[in-house]
Write a protein that holds these residues in place. Sequence first.
Motif, PDB file in Angstrom:
ATOM      1  N   GLN A   1      -1.177   2.184  20.683  1.00  0.00           N
ATOM      2  CA  GLN A   1      -2.633   2.470  20.622  1.00  0.00           C
ATOM      3  C   GLN A   1      -3.457   1.763  20.058  1.00  0.00           C
ATOM      4  N   GLY A   2      -2.914   1.015  19.658  1.00  0.00           N
ATOM      5  CA  GLY A   2      -3.686   0.283  17.954  1.00  0.00           C
ATOM      6  C   GLY A   2      -4.511   0.731  17.086  1.00  0.00           C
ATOM      7  N   ALA A   3      -4.056  -0.123  16.218  1.00  0.00           N
ATOM      8  CA  ALA A   3      -4.048   0.660  14.380  1.00  0.00           C
ATOM      9  C   ALA A   3      -4.352  -0.691  13.711  1.00  0.00           C
ATOM     10  N   ASP A   4      -4.939  -0.787  12.519  1.00  0.00           N
ATOM     11  CA  ASP A   4      -5.228  -1.649  11.564  1.00  0.00           C
ATOM     12  C   ASP A   4      -4.087  -2.071  11.196  1.00  0.00           C
ATOM     13  N   ALA A   5      -3.937  -3.079  10.293  1.00  0.00           N
ATOM     14  CA  ALA A   5      -3.185  -3.881   9.581  1.00  0.00           C
ATOM     15  C   ALA A   5      -2.409  -2.870   9.509  1.00  0.00           C
ATOM     16  N   LYS A   6      -2.445  -2.020   8.339  1.00  0.00           N
ATOM     17  CA  LYS A   6      -2.047  -1.315   6.733  1.00  0.00           C
ATOM     18  C   LYS A   6      -1.499  -0.151   7.862  1.00  0.00           C
ATOM     19  N   THR A   7      -2.475   1.105   8.322  1.00  0.00           N
ATOM     20  CA  THR A   7      -1.476   1.379   9.245  1.00  0.00           C
ATOM     21  C   THR A   7      -0.459   1.227  10.127  1.00  0.00           C
ATOM     22  N   ALA A   8      -0.315  -0.005  10.583  1.00  0.00           N
ATOM     23  CA  ALA A   8       0.395  -0.084  11.438  1.00  0.00           C
ATOM     24  C   ALA A   8       1.582  -0.620  10.953  1.00  0.00           C
ATOM     25  N   GLN A   9       1.474  -1.011   9.920  1.00  0.00           N
ATOM     26  CA  GLN A   9       2.368  -1.700   8.542  1.00  0.00           C
ATOM     27  C   GLN A   9       3.316  -0.172   8.127  1.00  0.00           C
ATOM     28  N   ALA A  10       2.734   1.472   8.393  1.00  0.00           N
ATOM     29  CA  ALA A  10       2.435   1.961   7.706  1.00  0.00           C
ATOM     30  C   ALA A  10       3.665   2.560   8.452  1.00  0.00           C
ATOM     31  N   LEU A  11       3.692   2.895   9.640  1.00  0.00           N
ATOM     32  CA  LEU A  11       4.139   2.905  11.078  1.00  0.00           C
ATOM     33  C   LEU A  11       5.340   2.578  11.809  1.00  0.00           C
ATOM     34  N   GLN A  12       5.787   1.139  11.389  1.00  0.00           N
ATOM     35  CA  GLN A  12       6.658   0.533  11.547  1.00  0.00           C
ATOM     36  C   GLN A  12       7.056   0.568  10.378  1.00  0.00           C
ATOM     37  N   GLN A  13       7.359   1.276   8.985  1.00  0.00           N
ATOM     38  CA  GLN A  13       8.313   1.562   8.768  1.00  0.00           C
ATOM     39  C   GLN A  13       8.907   2.437   8.276  1.00  0.00           C
ATOM     40  N   GLU A  14       7.985   3.518   8.840  1.00  0.00           N
ATOM     41  CA  GLU A  14       8.705   5.240   9.146  1.00  0.00           C
ATOM     42  C   GLU A  14       9.219   4.856  10.252  1.00  0.00           C
ATOM     43  N   ILE A  15       9.060   4.279  11.524  1.00  0.00           N
ATOM     44  CA  ILE A  15       9.927   3.753  12.318  1.00  0.00           C
ATOM     45  C   ILE A  15      11.264   3.615  11.963  1.00  0.00           C
ATOM     46  N   GLU A  16      10.928   2.469  11.444  1.00  0.00           N
ATOM     47  CA  GLU A  16      12.817   2.292  10.807  1.00  0.00           C
ATOM     48  C   GLU A  16      13.585   3.089  10.344  1.00  0.00           C
ATOM     49  N   THR A  17      12.854   3.932   9.114  1.00  0.00           N
ATOM     50  CA  THR A  17      13.567   4.571   8.578  1.00  0.00           C
ATOM     51  C   THR A  17      14.320   5.993   9.450  1.00  0.00           C
ATOM     52  N   LEU A  18      12.840   6.244  10.491  1.00  0.00           N
ATOM     53  CA  LEU A  18      13.012   7.250  11.487  1.00  0.00           C
ATOM     54  C   LEU A  18      14.096   6.856  12.143  1.00  0.00           C
ATOM     55  N   ASP A  19      14.572   5.225  12.646  1.00  0.00           N
ATOM     56  CA  ASP A  19      15.225   5.018  13.539  1.00  0.00           C
ATOM     57  C   ASP A  19      16.824   5.036  12.504  1.00  0.00           C
ATOM     58  N   ARG A  20      16.590   4.374  11.298  1.00  0.00           N
ATOM     59  CA  ARG A  20      17.962   4.571  10.583  1.00  0.00           C
ATOM     60  C   ARG A  20      18.413   6.454  10.194  1.00  0.00           C
TER      61      ARG A  20
ATOM     62  N   ALA B   1      18.165   9.095  12.793  1.00  0.00           N
ATOM     63  CA  ALA B   1      18.812   8.933  13.836  1.00  0.00           C
ATOM     64  C   ALA B   1      19.947   8.679  14.557  1.00  0.00           C
ATOM     65  N   SER B   2      20.436   7.098  13.732  1.00  0.00           N
ATOM     66  CA  SER B   2      21.108   6.895  13.289  1.00  0.00           C
ATOM     67  C   SER B   2      22.198   7.886  13.362  1.00  0.00           C
ATOM     68  N   GLU B   3      22.173   7.890  10.999  1.00  0.00           N
ATOM     69  CA  GLU B   3      22.813   9.094  10.570  1.00  0.00           C
ATOM     70  C   GLU B   3      23.194  10.424  11.290  1.00  0.00           C
ATOM     71  N   LEU B   4      22.086  10.954  12.032  1.00  0.00           N
ATOM     72  CA  LEU B   4      21.921  12.393  12.560  1.00  0.00           C
ATOM     73  C   LEU B   4      23.016  11.588  13.371  1.00  0.00           C
TER      74      LEU B   4
END
Length: 244
Positions: free
Chosen positions: A88-107, A109-112
């Motif tokens: 949906q679009g977010a400022d650069a700082k929020t976008a970076q935080a969301l991207q990091q969280e998505i990567e953490t969630l992907d890891r 999910a893989s562990e689970l």
Amino acid sequence: MKATPNDQHRLLELQQLDSAITRAKRSIANPPQAQQLKGYDDELVELDRAVLDKLGAVDDLVANVKRVADDTRLVQERRVRDQARLDQGADAKTAQALQQEIETLDRRASELEDQQLELMEQQEQAEAELETAREASETMRGNRDELAAERDTELASVQEELDRLESERQGLAAGLPGELLALYEKQRERYGFGATLLQGRVSVAGGVELTATELAEVARAESDDVVMCPASNAILVRTSESGL
């Protein structure tokens, strides 16, 4: 005490009936299958305990698989929300935080996913072991039930024979003089035998050979005298086999 030779001879029939009744009652109280049935029962206790243990292990694994599946669902839902916000679009700082969280969630999910696969394999193995334990228990229970049925059939037959013997005994005892019967019952209760045949020199009940002195004393008795066996304390019945 006096009793006719015929009445004394009938005591031997009564003793035979009582011995047969005793054997029948002993067979009912201690059937030949009893020891093996006890062994089966002891084994069934162990086999059923093993089934319960393995059932508990399966239940624990099912619960763990469900827990991991729930965790996976929550991770996936969180990732979908984060991705939607990112799209949906977010400022650069929020976008970076969301991207990091998505990567953490992907890891995560893989562990689970790895955990779930491992747990499902363990569950499959546990369920196979449970089925094997159940089959062993069912086989043993089938063997036990088959042997118990065999025992019950034999006991029913013995009980039928016992009823016949006791009925025959009742009829025979009713025809004996009361005093003679009372003496017979008294000696049988005390010594195990109420009457015994004198066969030659041997008292059949005890399998003991009478001495010459004892035989001489027996020989002096009248045919209607009730003589007690010095070896077994039962009524000593004299017949043509006694040789007196």
